[in-house]
Write an enzyme that holds these catalytic residues in place. Structure first.
Site, PDB file in Angstrom:
ATOM      1  N   LYS A 139       0.943  -0.893   0.250  1.00  0.00           N
ATOM      2  CA  LYS A 139      -0.648   0.191  -0.100  1.00  0.00           C
ATOM      3  C   LYS A 139       0.776   1.010  -0.024  1.00  0.00           C
ATOM      4  CE  LYS A 139      -1.950   1.614   4.372  1.00  0.00           C
ATOM      5  NZ  LYS A 139      -1.628   3.478   4.484  1.00  0.00           N
ATOM      6  N   ASN A 140       1.942   1.558   1.163  1.00  0.00           N
ATOM      7  CA  ASN A 140       2.404   2.334   0.921  1.00  0.00           C
ATOM      8  C   ASN A 140       3.534   3.160  -0.008  1.00  0.00           C
ATOM      9  OD1 ASN A 140       0.849   2.735   3.545  1.00  0.00           O
ATOM     10  ND2 ASN A 140       2.737   2.384   4.422  1.00  0.00           N
ATOM     11  N   CYS A 191      -5.077  12.279  13.387  1.00  0.00           N
ATOM     12  CA  CYS A 191      -5.618  11.408  12.842  1.00  0.00           C
ATOM     13  C   CYS A 191      -5.804  10.809  13.778  1.00  0.00           C
ATOM     14  CB  CYS A 191      -4.514  10.808  11.813  1.00  0.00           C
ATOM     15  SG  CYS A 191      -3.338   9.751  12.080  1.00  0.00           S
ATOM     16  N   ARG A 207      -0.614  15.047  12.949  1.00  0.00           N
ATOM     17  CA  ARG A 207       1.067  14.493  11.923  1.00  0.00           C
ATOM     18  C   ARG A 207       0.845  15.799  11.477  1.00  0.00           C
ATOM     19  NH1 ARG A 207      -1.329   8.763   9.900  1.00  0.00           N
ATOM     20  NH2 ARG A 207       0.697   9.170   8.655  1.00  0.00           N
ATOM     21  N   ASP A 234       4.509   0.403  11.859  1.00  0.00           N
ATOM     22  CA  ASP A 234       3.176  -0.932  11.474  1.00  0.00           C
ATOM     23  C   ASP A 234       2.781  -1.404  12.136  1.00  0.00           C
ATOM     24  OD1 ASP A 234       2.427   1.823  10.615  1.00  0.00           O
ATOM     25  OD2 ASP A 234       3.076   1.512   8.140  1.00  0.00           O
ATOM     26  N   ARG A 274      -9.035  -0.444   4.216  1.00  0.00           N
ATOM     27  CA  ARG A 274      -7.542   0.653   3.837  1.00  0.00           C
ATOM     28  C   ARG A 274      -6.576  -0.241   3.457  1.00  0.00           C
ATOM     29  NH1 ARG A 274      -7.176   6.066   7.165  1.00  0.00           N
ATOM     30  NH2 ARG A 274      -5.998   6.089   5.257  1.00  0.00           N
TER      31      ARG A 274
END
Ligand code: EPU
Length: 432
Positions: free
Chosen positions: A32-33, A126, A131, A315, A407
């Site tokens: 994803k990132n 968030c 952030r 993560d 997500r």
């Protein structure tokens, strides 16, 4: 019982029945990132770029909406995405999209580089805490851009960005990416020091180089970017998702099973794997796969501290806390990257874990037998961690707010089912 949101829509839930040992192979999806930043990078050149191994997840669909909002034509099927940026007219990312996905701000660097301007809604805080984007903006200002904020937007303008020598206050992933993308067409040679070294940054550099950029030092803490006059579209395959891989390895270890993740180089998870070994998990590494297995009764406490790559990934912090909750002894987990990443702890306590949070430390007293309950996913990785806890909790665990998991994990429950987990979406509670 039907769960309805304030809007009256049925909220998806995930039901997990604990007790099964997971075994088998699972292929990791594209990261994803990385995919999100590669999509943003495609804005640097007019024409059609092609990305393979793009994960079919909500954040990618949101980034698709961002690109379409700007005027790009995006097609996405079977993991391949084509992005035609020839018709991009707008340089604005509206609040609705940025608020839905913070990574929308990664269009700032490429838009300023190609069009001389970007107007992006400020992301605000968030679920992981405040952030900031000060490093992104300071960097762009040092490159000669004017940076203004009004009405909740930040506007960056520059006819042609100028190369600079810059030392980042912190190796921020997002700032490194935005500045890299801004610098590829700047006038002169930019040197960025103390940059993030995450594998996804290296993937971005590879894509930028195939688009015509001249970059030295990708993956080290100093990168040199020799500005070029123009970029061209390119084709690239997204690297495997190391966080997804780590999540499934913990699923295997937690249940005392044997899970092999494929499509990932073990080196992107070195410290994570060494921590699993300290817990007592058996790890086998191959060139493009990793296998985890173990005997739950032999697992023991281990301290973990998250840090930028090559440190332990933030993560995977929530997932490892679940593993430490069942390992014998007391572990201290320290979160150094985000201010507020223990939001899931109260939910895990509802399942029977014993954890005390003090500032950025969590003291986990392990050896606990978990029992199923209703829990709420506070964010993406925490949601995955709670699903993992459900795999070892006695009875049924019902996860709410699973849109967070959607997500970032492609076919999450399908992949878990493939390993033998009893997981299903919605349906009547505990029909499993
Ligand atoms: N920070 C600043 N100023 C800045 C930028 C960052 O103070 O200008 C601070 C942040 O507030 C945060 C820390 O630095 O406390 C780390 O932020 P960073 O910029 O490194 O992270 P990011 O780019 O916002 C990406 C991933 C995150 C991942 C972090 C760290 C994407 C889309 N997101 O975020 O992924 O946790 O790097 O590795 O790439 C996830 O996938 O669940 C996720 C949260």
């Amino acid at each position: 019982m039907t769960i309805r949101s304030a809007a009256g829509l049925e909220e998806p839930r995930l039901l997990v029945r604990g007790g099964n040992r997971l075994s088998g192979q699972v292929a990791v999806s594209g990261a994803k990132n990385s995919a999100l930043k590669l999509m943003a990078a495609s804005l640097l050149a007019p024409g059609t770029s092609v990305l393979h191994n793009v994960p079919d997840i909500q954040d990618v669909l949101t980034m698709q909406e961002v690109l379409e909002y700007l005027g790009a034509i995006v097609e996405f099927a079977d993991g391949t995405m084509t992005v035609d940026t020839s018709g991009v007219q707008s340089q604005v990312a509206p609040y609705e999209l940025v608020q839905r996905m913070r990574a929308s701000i990664q269009i700032m660097g490429p838009l300023v580089a190609r069009f001389g301007q970007a107007r992006v809604a400020m992301p605000g805080g968030c679920n992981l805490g405040p952030r900031k984007i000060d490093i992104h903006l300071r960097g762009l200002a040092q490159m000669g851009a004017t940076v203004r904020s009004d009405h909740g937007f930040v506007e960056v303008r520059s006819d042609r960005l100028q190369a600079v020598d810059m030392f980042l206050d912190y190796p921020s992933v997002g700032a490194t990416e935005n500045l890299l993308m801004a610098a590829v067409m700047a006038e002169g040679t930019t040197t960025l020091e103390n940059v993030a070294r995450e594998p996804e940054i290296v993937d971005l550099c590879k894509f930028l180089i195939s688009m015509g950029a001249d970059i030295e030092g990708a993956g080290s803490s100093t990168v040199k970017i020799h500005g070029v006059e123009e970029m061209h579209p390119a084709e690239h395959t997204v690297l495997g998702d190391r966080i997804e891989a780590g999540t499934f390895l913990i699923a295997g270890a937690l249940t005392g099973g044997e899970v092999e993740v494929t499509g990932i180089s073990p080196h992107v998870l070195d410290l994570f794997l060494s921590k699993l070994r300290s817990v007592g998990v058996r790890i086998e590494e191959n060139t493009r796969s990793i296998k985890a297995s173990g005997d739950i009764d032999s697992y023991k406490a281990t301290d973990v501290a998250t840090l930028p790559f090559p440190g332990f990934p933030t993560d995977l912090q929530a997932q490892v806390v679940v593993l430490l909750s069942i390992a014998r002894g007391v572990s201290v987990v320290t979160e150094n990257v985000f201010e507020n990443r223990f939001g899931f702890v109260d939910e895990l306590i509802r399942l029977g874990a014993e954890i005390r949070v003090d500032g950025n430390h969590a003291v986990v007293t392990g050896g606990r037998a978990l029992t199923g309950a209703i829990v709420r996913c506070p964010d993406l990785r925490a949601g995955a961690a709670l699903a993992l806890a459900g795999l070892v909790a006695e009875g049924c665990t019902e996860l709410r707010d699973v849109h967070h998991i959607d997500r970032g994990y492609e076919r999450f429950e399908e992949k878990l089912q493939g390993l033998g987990a009893e997981v299903e979406r919605a349906g009547a509670c505990c029909s499993l």
